[in-house]
Write an enzyme that holds these catalytic residues in place. Structure first.
Site, PDB file in Angstrom:
ATOM      1  N   TYR A 480       0.730  -0.863   0.087  1.00 16.17           N
ATOM      2  CA  TYR A 480      -0.440  -0.080  -0.312  1.00 16.17           C
ATOM      3  C   TYR A 480       0.854   1.361   0.320  1.00 16.17           C
ATOM      4  O   TYR A 480       1.488   0.959   0.524  1.00 16.17           O
ATOM      5  CB  TYR A 480      -0.852  -0.220   1.498  1.00 16.17           C
ATOM      6  CG  TYR A 480      -0.476  -0.214   2.951  1.00 16.17           C
ATOM      7  CD1 TYR A 480       0.420   0.177   3.035  1.00 16.17           C
ATOM      8  CD2 TYR A 480      -2.174  -0.168   3.587  1.00 16.17           C
ATOM      9  CE1 TYR A 480       0.540  -0.536   4.290  1.00 16.17           C
ATOM     10  CE2 TYR A 480      -1.388  -0.249   4.541  1.00 16.17           C
ATOM     11  CZ  TYR A 480      -0.194  -0.015   4.714  1.00 16.17           C
ATOM     12  OH  TYR A 480       0.665  -0.191   6.740  1.00 16.17           O
ATOM     13  N   GLU A 481      -0.265   3.034  -0.278  1.00 17.79           N
ATOM     14  CA  GLU A 481       0.824   3.807  -0.516  1.00 17.79           C
ATOM     15  C   GLU A 481       1.896   3.616  -1.815  1.00 17.79           C
ATOM     16  O   GLU A 481       2.770   4.655  -1.357  1.00 17.79           O
ATOM     17  CB  GLU A 481       1.510   4.330   0.823  1.00 17.79           C
ATOM     18  CG  GLU A 481       0.915   4.528   1.784  1.00 17.79           C
ATOM     19  CD  GLU A 481      -0.767   5.053   1.428  1.00 17.79           C
ATOM     20  OE1 GLU A 481      -1.021   6.316   1.070  1.00 17.79           O
ATOM     21  OE2 GLU A 481      -1.913   4.711   2.400  1.00 17.79           O
ATOM     22  N   GLY A 482       1.762   2.984  -2.123  1.00 22.74           N
ATOM     23  CA  GLY A 482       2.829   2.445  -3.757  1.00 22.74           C
ATOM     24  C   GLY A 482       3.527   0.984  -3.152  1.00 22.74           C
ATOM     25  O   GLY A 482       4.243   1.377  -1.844  1.00 22.74           O
TER      26      GLY A 482
END
Length: 639
Positions: A480-482
């Protein structure tokens, strides 16, 4: 201020003493084998001595706070915050972690119920003034620096990452409003969020697009009264619905009817779960609804929600079509926070593994019995076990230094003395380190969690000891968050090549200056020479990749993860060299003092890092220069 609301009894103490020293495990006594139930009951202990070393000995945090005008962040205040947050994290949150993992969140007809004890812990957290620790006092916050808030997040996250995500998402929402919201939005939404009555989220992802936000389909239609009606569905929304607060403020990406295509047409909106009436009370009807929660591998007590917007009333934040740039404030906060999850995995897995390695008796050392009075030697005498423990520790302590230093850069965002030019420059430089904090630190965190399981052997694979839970919870941190690949592409493509290596040269200059200043010291020469070589090689590799990309665009994507890992190992080496220098200075000043063993262990771990971890950079250097052809020549149908 903060002392009056949660830590006044600590400030009244004559002295503050760290509760856990990072003693070198090589000299720790053997503890007799304990029943599994006893070992499993031991929870997280905040490494206050280690935190004190990074803040005061390494980073000279008090000089930094003076520069950014954080006059209230006195040594007494910082120590009080650390001590009180340590108690809350150890005593309240850590015991809830296995409960949350076992029970998880429950969903029924749009309502999410958190595990037993979560709501009560959040109430205590809110009443202590923790929600607004780093928010300006004019909105009801404590007005302390962002960097101190990051340490608070480390402590609560290490104790219970699932629980810590609820206030963590709120912090990102508050930071977004502070930097981009209107005065009315700040006055309306920040006070109840500081009090903890309202929480916040970040709503980006949709079923058909995660990283590629240009495909966002959520629409925002002007209502004619200054508000907008949002329609669409967002998925994977952490803390999107729960029972811990009376209202939830969603920060949402959506597109206006006349928006340009792609990311240039994204706008940012504030959408409350419950709208506010003129008298300040909340409407009973929901403005946003939850369609369900995900059944996940880990962080089971963090509600990961499907959120439905059906003509939901929203308010534009900032200017139309400028939403992605504004959302980067939230995303950078979240990415730094995700880096903390990597640190948490390192710290937790190390604490559990080193305890077990001291206690578990297995075989004899090949060099001869170390504890002949026992039926066998403890695991900690075996070199391969020490390899894993030292790897965990090296990653944990250097990750803390990297993240704390980055968070101190963030303090300049909110410093009144900082000009806009200075803020922009700091934001750019912090942006260079963000992919390393988020991408590299989470990868080594996952490795550390795996080592923790390995030290326990078969006992690490079962749930009783909690080691497998650390790994399951940490696995999401690289996603998550890239994902790691996206972070790597951001580092090499946007942060290095797009600005022609300016930020890289700045950091390499810092490394080069440190190395040349210390190369004449016989005790530091080996580390300094290695760093001097690496900073030059780093820039040379970057130039080679830039030249390759001129003829083959795939070269960047094919090499970026190796580039990220190489960058991370060199950055970590720089911080270990700095920590070793400080430790030598402290030992020279007081070679027999109470912290002498602590400083000696620092030097031992630094030597381990340079001898056994930093050489990993060699393979990444070679691989990143390999031709993309071995990746791209195979036809799709052959997969």
């Amino acid at each position: 201020m903060f002392a009056a609301r949660g830590v006044s009894r600590v400030l009244a103490k004559a002295a503050w003493r760290p509760s856990l020293s990072r003693t070198p495990f090589v000299t720790s006594p053997v503890i007799s084998s304990l029943p599994n139930s006893v070992m499993a009951s031991r929870g997280y202990k905040v490494p206050l001595t280690e935190i004190d070393f990074v803040l005061n000995d390494l980073l000279d945090v008090q000089s930094h706070y003076k520069k950014v005008g954080a006059t209230e962040a006195t040594p007494d205040m910082v120590n009080a915050v650390l001590e009180e947050c340590s108690k809350f994290s150890e005593d309240k949150l850590a015991p809830l972690d296995p409960i949350g993992d076992r029970i998880g969140c429950k969903y029924s007809e749009g309502v999410v119920t958190t595990p037993p004890g979560f709501k009560e812990a959040y109430s205590e957290y809110s009443e202590g003034g923790w929600c607004g620790l780093s928010v300006p006092s004019e909105y009801g916050g404590q007005g302390l620096p962002m960097s101190l808030g990051v340490i608070r997040s480390e402590l609560t996250g290490c104790a219970n990452w699932s629980w810590g995500m609820y206030p963590g998402l709120s912090l990102g929402a508050m930071n977004t409003l502070l930097l981009h919201g209107s005065k009315e939005q700040k006055d309306t939404y920040l006070p109840p969020m500081c009090e903890g009555r309202w929480t916040g989220t970040m709503c980006l992802t949709e079923a058909h697009c995660g990283t590629d936000l240009g495909q966002v389909k959520t629409k925002a239609i002007p209502a004619g009264d200054g508000t907008f009606k949002l329609t669409g569905t967002k998925i994977f929304i952490s803390a999107g619905e729960h029972d811990m607060a009376e209202n939830i403020i969603h920060i949402v990406l959506a597109k206006l009817p006349d928006a340009p295509a792609g990311t240039k047409g994204i706008s940012l909106f504030l959408v409350p779960k419950h709208l506010q009436k003129k008298d300040g009370t909340l409407e009973e009807k929901r403005n946003v609804t939850c369609g369900g929660i995900e059944d996940k591998m880990g962080i089971k007590a963090s509600a990961t929600c499907v959120m439905n917007f059906e003509d939901s009333v929203g308010y534009l934040i900032g200017q139309p079509n400028d939403g992605l740039q504004q959302m980067f404030t939230f995303m950078n906060t979240a990415r730094l926070g995700t880096g903390l999850q990597g640190l948490a995995a390192c710290e937790l897995s190390y604490q559990g593994a080193v305890r077990y390695a001291r206690e578990r008796l297995s075989m004899r050392a090949l060099s001869g019995a170390q504890y002949p009075e026992q039926v066998a030697d403890p695991l900690i005498v075996h070199p391969d076990v020490r390899r894993m423990l030292l790897t965990q520790r090296a990653f944990s302590e250097a990750s803390r230094a990297i993240i704390y230093n980055a968070s101190m850069m963030g303090d300049y965002w909110f410093a009144e003395s900082s000009s806009q030019t200075e803020k922009d420059e700091i934001e750019d430089y912090l942006g260079f380190f963000t992919p390393i904090c988020k991408g590299f630190v989470t990868e080594v965190g996952l490795e550390a969690a795996s080592h923790g399981i390995q030290v326990f052997g078969g006992h690490g694979y079962i749930k009783e000891h909690g080691m497998e839970r650390i790994y399951r919870d940490a696995r999401i941190s690289t996603l998550y968050e890239g994902t790691t690949g996206i972070q790597a592409l951001d580092l090499l493509g946007r942060k290095v090549l797009m600005n022609k290596g300016k930020l890289l040269r700045r950091f390499c200059s810092e490394v080069r200056q440190f190395s040349t200043e210390n190369i004449s010291d016989p005790a530091a020469r080996s580390h300094a020479l290695q760093l001097l070589y690496r900073q030059g090689e780093w820039q040379w590799l970057t130039l080679r990749l830039a030249l390759k990309a001129r003829s083959d665009r795939d070269a960047i994507n094919a090499s970026c993860v190796d580039y990220l890992m190489y960058s991370g190992y060199v950055t970590m080496g720089y911080w270990w060299a700095r920590m070793a220098k400080v430790a030598r200075q402290k030992l020279s000043a007081d070679p027999t003092g109470p912290k002498a063993e602590f400083y000696r262990s620092k030097l031992q771990v630094a030597d381990f890092y340079f001898d056994r971890i930093l050489p990993r950079a060699n393979s990444h250097a070679k691989t990143m220069l390999a031709s993309p052809s071995t990746l791209m020549t195979m036809p799709e149908e052959a997969f």
